[in-house]
Enzyme design. Structure first.
Site, PDB file in Angstrom:
ATOM      1  N   LYS A 161      32.010  48.356  27.367  1.00  0.00           N
ATOM      2  CA  LYS A 161      33.394  48.603  26.976  1.00  0.00           C
ATOM      3  C   LYS A 161      33.484  49.872  26.109  1.00  0.00           C
ATOM      4  O   LYS A 161      32.461  50.367  25.624  1.00  0.00           O
ATOM      5  CB  LYS A 161      33.913  47.387  26.196  1.00  0.00           C
ATOM      6  N   TYR A 214      41.377  41.762  34.389  1.00  0.00           N
ATOM      7  CA  TYR A 214      41.526  40.563  33.551  1.00  0.00           C
ATOM      8  C   TYR A 214      42.695  39.702  34.055  1.00  0.00           C
ATOM      9  O   TYR A 214      43.442  39.141  33.247  1.00  0.00           O
ATOM     10  CB  TYR A 214      41.747  40.964  32.099  1.00  0.00           C
ATOM     11  N   PHE A 228      45.879  36.914  23.205  1.00  0.00           N
ATOM     12  CA  PHE A 228      45.056  38.052  22.783  1.00  0.00           C
ATOM     13  C   PHE A 228      45.023  39.174  23.829  1.00  0.00           C
ATOM     14  O   PHE A 228      44.444  40.232  23.592  1.00  0.00           O
ATOM     15  CB  PHE A 228      43.625  37.608  22.461  1.00  0.00           C
ATOM     16  N   ARG A 261      24.713  37.034  31.693  1.00  0.00           N
ATOM     17  CA  ARG A 261      25.528  36.315  30.703  1.00  0.00           C
ATOM     18  C   ARG A 261      24.662  35.842  29.541  1.00  0.00           C
ATOM     19  O   ARG A 261      25.051  35.909  28.380  1.00  0.00           O
ATOM     20  CB  ARG A 261      26.243  35.122  31.344  1.00  0.00           C
ATOM     21  N   ARG A 312      25.444  41.183  22.245  1.00  0.00           N
ATOM     22  CA  ARG A 312      26.534  41.019  21.266  1.00  0.00           C
ATOM     23  C   ARG A 312      25.989  40.553  19.921  1.00  0.00           C
ATOM     24  O   ARG A 312      26.469  40.978  18.867  1.00  0.00           O
ATOM     25  CB  ARG A 312      27.569  40.033  21.810  1.00  0.00           C
ATOM     26  N   ASN A 344      33.555  43.508  21.529  1.00  0.00           N
ATOM     27  CA  ASN A 344      32.254  42.840  21.676  1.00  0.00           C
ATOM     28  C   ASN A 344      31.354  43.559  22.680  1.00  0.00           C
ATOM     29  O   ASN A 344      30.517  42.959  23.320  1.00  0.00           O
ATOM     30  CB  ASN A 344      32.433  41.354  22.014  1.00  0.00           C
ATOM     31  N   HIS A 353      31.226  43.633  28.958  1.00  0.00           N
ATOM     32  CA  HIS A 353      31.759  42.595  29.854  1.00  0.00           C
ATOM     33  C   HIS A 353      30.717  42.310  30.928  1.00  0.00           C
ATOM     34  O   HIS A 353      30.026  43.223  31.373  1.00  0.00           O
ATOM     35  CB  HIS A 353      33.040  43.090  30.541  1.00  0.00           C
ATOM     36  N   GLU A 387      34.830  41.199  41.213  1.00  0.00           N
ATOM     37  CA  GLU A 387      34.851  42.343  40.295  1.00  0.00           C
ATOM     38  C   GLU A 387      34.156  43.558  40.901  1.00  0.00           C
ATOM     39  O   GLU A 387      34.621  44.692  40.733  1.00  0.00           O
ATOM     40  CB  GLU A 387      34.233  41.929  38.951  1.00  0.00           C
TER      41      GLU A 387
END
Ligand code: IDP
Ligand code: MG
Length: 160
Positions: free
Chosen positions: A11, A51, A59, A87, A104, A124, A127, A138
Site C-alpha cells: 500500500k 474493495y 471505515f 496471509r 504488519r 497496515n 494487502h 483480484e
C-alpha cells in the site's frame, strides 16, 4: 500438490516507508515465485472495485483516501497454498495485534482505537488476497494475462 496464485499489494504507506524491497525479499526467501509486478497509482473508482465488499463499511472512506494517496506495488506470487501462506506472513489486519515475525507486526503497530481517533485510517502496509477464490478475482482486476510471467523455472520451486 496444488500450486496457486495470490495477489499482493504494498500500500502507499508501505511504498513511502521504503520497505518494498524488504517485503519482496520475505516472499522470495520463503520460496514463492514472482510471476507479476507493477507500480500503479489507483483512483477512487478502482479502489471501489478492489474493495467492493467493504465500500459500505464505516471505515471505507478513510481506507479509500489512504489507498489513492500514492503509488502502490501490485504483485502476483505463486506457490503451494500461496494465499494462505501470504496471509500468515502479513499478519492480522490490526498491526497492534499482528504477531512479531509478520510484516504488519514487525514494521508497524497502530491500533483500531488509534485509527478511530485519527480519522479512521489504519495504515497496515500491505494487502493480500484472503482466499484462492478472492485471489483469482483480484489478479483479474489488476493484471492482464500478458502481465503474468510464469514461464520460467524458479530455483526455489522444489520448496513448493
Ligand atoms: P485485511 O487487509 O487484513 O484483509 P480487511 O478487513 O479486508 O483486512 O480490510 C481491508 C483494509 O481496510 C485493512 O487492511 C485496513 O487497512 C482497513 N481497515 C479494516 N478494518 C478497519 C477499521 O476498523 N478501521 C480502519 N481501517 C480498517
Ligand atoms: Mg481483506
Amino acid at each position: 500438490m496444488t500450486i496457486e496464485r495470490t495477489f499482493v499489494m504494498i500500500k502507499p504507506d508501505g511504498v513511502k516507508r521504503a520497505i518494498t524491497g524488504e517485503i519482496i525479499t520475505r516472499f522470495e526467501k520463503v520460496g514463492l515465485k514472482l510471476v507479476g509486478m507493477k507500480m500503479m497509482h489507483i483512483d477512487a473508482d478502482f479502489s471501489k472495485k478492489h474493495y467492493s465488499d467493504l465500500v459500505d463499511k464505516p471505515f471505507y472512506p478513510g481506507l479509500e483516501d489512504m489507498i489513492v494517496s500514492g503509488p502502490v506495488v501490485a504483485m502476483v506470487w505463486e506457490g503451494a497454498k500461496a494465499a494462505m501462506l501470504v496471509r500468515k506472513m502479513i499478519g492480522g489486519t490490526e498491526p497492534h495485534s499482528a504477531l512479531p515475525g509478520t510484516i504488519r507486526g514487525d514494521f508497524t503497530h497502530i491500533t483500531y482505537d488509534r485509527a478511530d481517533a485519527t480519522g479512521g485510517q489504519m495504515p497496515n502496509l500491505i494487502h493480500a488476497s484472503d482466499a484462492p477464490e478472492t485471489a483469482e478475482k483480484e489478479i483479474h482486476l489488476w493484471f492482464s494475462e500478458a502481465d503474468i510471467f510464469d514461464g520460467y523455472e524458479s530455483v526455489l520451486s522444489k520448496l513448493m
